[in-house]
Design an enzyme around this catalytic site. Structure first.
Site, PDB file in Angstrom:
ATOM      1  N   GLU A  61      -4.637   2.289   3.575  1.00 18.42           N
ATOM      2  CA  GLU A  61      -5.985   2.834   3.380  1.00 18.42           C
ATOM      3  C   GLU A  61      -6.948   2.281   4.429  1.00 18.42           C
ATOM      4  OE1 GLU A  61      -3.997   1.288   1.262  1.00 18.42           O
ATOM      5  OE2 GLU A  61      -4.453   1.717  -0.827  1.00 18.42           O
ATOM      6  N   ASP A  74      36.750  -9.667  13.267  1.00 17.01           N
ATOM      7  CA  ASP A  74      35.938  -8.798  14.131  1.00 17.01           C
ATOM      8  C   ASP A  74      34.950  -9.587  14.981  1.00 17.01           C
ATOM      9  OD1 ASP A  74      37.288  -6.986  12.629  1.00 17.01           O
ATOM     10  OD2 ASP A  74      35.525  -5.885  11.892  1.00 17.01           O
ATOM     11  N   CYS A 131      -8.112  -2.794  -1.464  1.00 23.67           N
ATOM     12  CA  CYS A 131      -8.400  -1.489  -0.867  1.00 23.67           C
ATOM     13  C   CYS A 131      -9.328  -0.676  -1.757  1.00 23.67           C
ATOM     14  CB  CYS A 131      -7.112  -0.717  -0.624  1.00 23.67           C
ATOM     15  SG  CYS A 131      -6.113  -1.478   0.651  1.00 23.67           S
ATOM     16  N   HIS A 157      -3.558  -2.794   5.067  1.00 25.35           N
ATOM     17  CA  HIS A 157      -2.917  -1.774   4.238  1.00 25.35           C
ATOM     18  C   HIS A 157      -3.215  -0.385   4.794  1.00 25.35           C
ATOM     19  CE1 HIS A 157      -2.569  -4.552   0.459  1.00 25.35           C
ATOM     20  NE2 HIS A 157      -1.916  -4.996   1.507  1.00 25.35           N
TER      21      HIS A 157
END
Ligand SMILES: [Zn+2]
Length: 349
Positions: A53, A205, A87, A51
């Protein structure tokens, strides 16, 4: 307060680097400041990895400074064990005395828990710095978890007189993008988890819908083929990226292609979006054609739209979709072309 906003802006800037890789996790950025100087920075790079932090704390070369630093983070630090440890625990372990948070966790079940954990450990916590901007950063994540569908972006190019293509049953489509806007299209593809075109566009396309003129992963490709009429040699079935096909009668699978049964007597979009939700696809880019785009617009199922208007006129052809509600976010001009960015909703804020 201005100080707080300055460093939070840096968090947001860092978080955006994760745009193509973090889904289904949210984008998050973090900055560590000691004596008015940034000593560490980080962002959530990729789902499953550290993460923001953690990356910011790891980047600090003098860890002893952490004990008198402020950690800025755009989203409330997590307090639960996921793929990585919480965290909030790491911040407490490193004895960081001050934490400034952009916005609370949008999950009601865990919202506020990280903050409480920090407060209980004696941390000084400030919440809600640039909150709107921080929640906007999480708009895909929030839309996905509150509306239980992917965040939907519409994209098309139209001529100056409002046509998306010439009338045709074969041949090549009208070229309305230039090199620069083509690059932008591919950038947007890389930023989405999935990309969709209707049956007609898939057939006429023969797009590959992969990312080639930009960096990043190709999105999961999606098309609709009610009666299995699309030929198997289309680029969509080349196995270069995963493809989902919504059909009435699923048939034998080919490598990388998944056939999903849908009830075509019922509205298709809710079924389609539910399937994408089940597959954890957090964002969807709808690239055409006009009918498919208009179906999303009429159902109110879109969140933002990018409309490129070329300087050329086609005089006749397939009319471009019409947005029912229009709130222009910004207009970019490039050699006579306009790219208008519209927002459908702001109620996720
Ligand atoms: Zn965390």
């Amino acid at each position: 307060m201005e100080e707080n906003e300055k460093y939070m802006r840096r968090c947001i800037q860092l978080a955006r680097n994760g745009l193509c890789q973090t889904a289904p996790n949210p984008m998050v950025g973090a900055v560590i400041v000691c004596d008015g100087r940034i000593i560490g920075e980080g962002y959530h790079v990729r789902c499953g990895e550290a993460h923001a932090e953690v990356n910011a704390i790891r980047s600090v070369t003098e860890p002893s400074l952490l004990r008198r630093s402020t950690l800025y983070v755009s989203l409330e630090p997590c307090s639960h064990y996921g793929k990585t440890p919480p965290c909030a625990d790491l911040i407490i372990e490193k004895q960081i005395p001050r934490v400034v948070i952009g916005c609370r966790d949008p999950f009601p079940k865990v919202s506020g828990r990280g903050i409480q954990k920090l407060l209980d450990a004696g941390c000084e916590v400030t919440v809600g710095v640039l909150e709107t901007e921080c929640r906007q950063l999480l708009r895909r994540f929030i839309t996905f978890h509150t509306l239980h569908r992917p965040y939907i972006t519409l994209k098309w190019s139209q001529s100056a007189d409002g046509f998306i293509d010439i009338n045709r049953t074969g041949g090549t489509p009208a070229q309305l993008s230039d090199t620069y806007t083509l690059m932008l299209v591919h950038k947007r593809r890389a930023e989405h988890s999935a990309i969709l075109v209707g049956t007609r566009t898939a057939l006429l396309d023969n797009p590959s819908l992969t990312v080639r003129h930009w960096y990043g992963p190709s999105p999961v490709r999606i098309t609709i083929d009610r009666q299995n009429t699309l030929p198997s040699d289309l680029h969509l079935f080349d196995g270069r990226a995963r493809t989902l096909v919504f059909t009435e009668t699923p048939h034998a699978e080919q490598p990388g292609v998944e056939y999903i049964q849908a009830d075509f007597n019922q509205p298709l979009l809710p079924q389609l979006l539910e399937s994408l939700y089940q597959r954890n696809l957090q964002s969807l880019l709808v690239e055409g054609g006009a009918t498919t785009l208009q179906t999303f617009i009429d159902a109110g199922l879109w969140d933002e739209a990018f409309v490129e208007t070329a300087p050329e006129c086609l005089h006749d052809g397939v009319a471009a979709p019409v947005l029912n509600r229009k709130k222009i976010a910004c207009t970019e001009q490039h050699f006579g072309r306009f790219i208008r960015h519209y927002w459908e909703r702001e109620d996720w804020l």
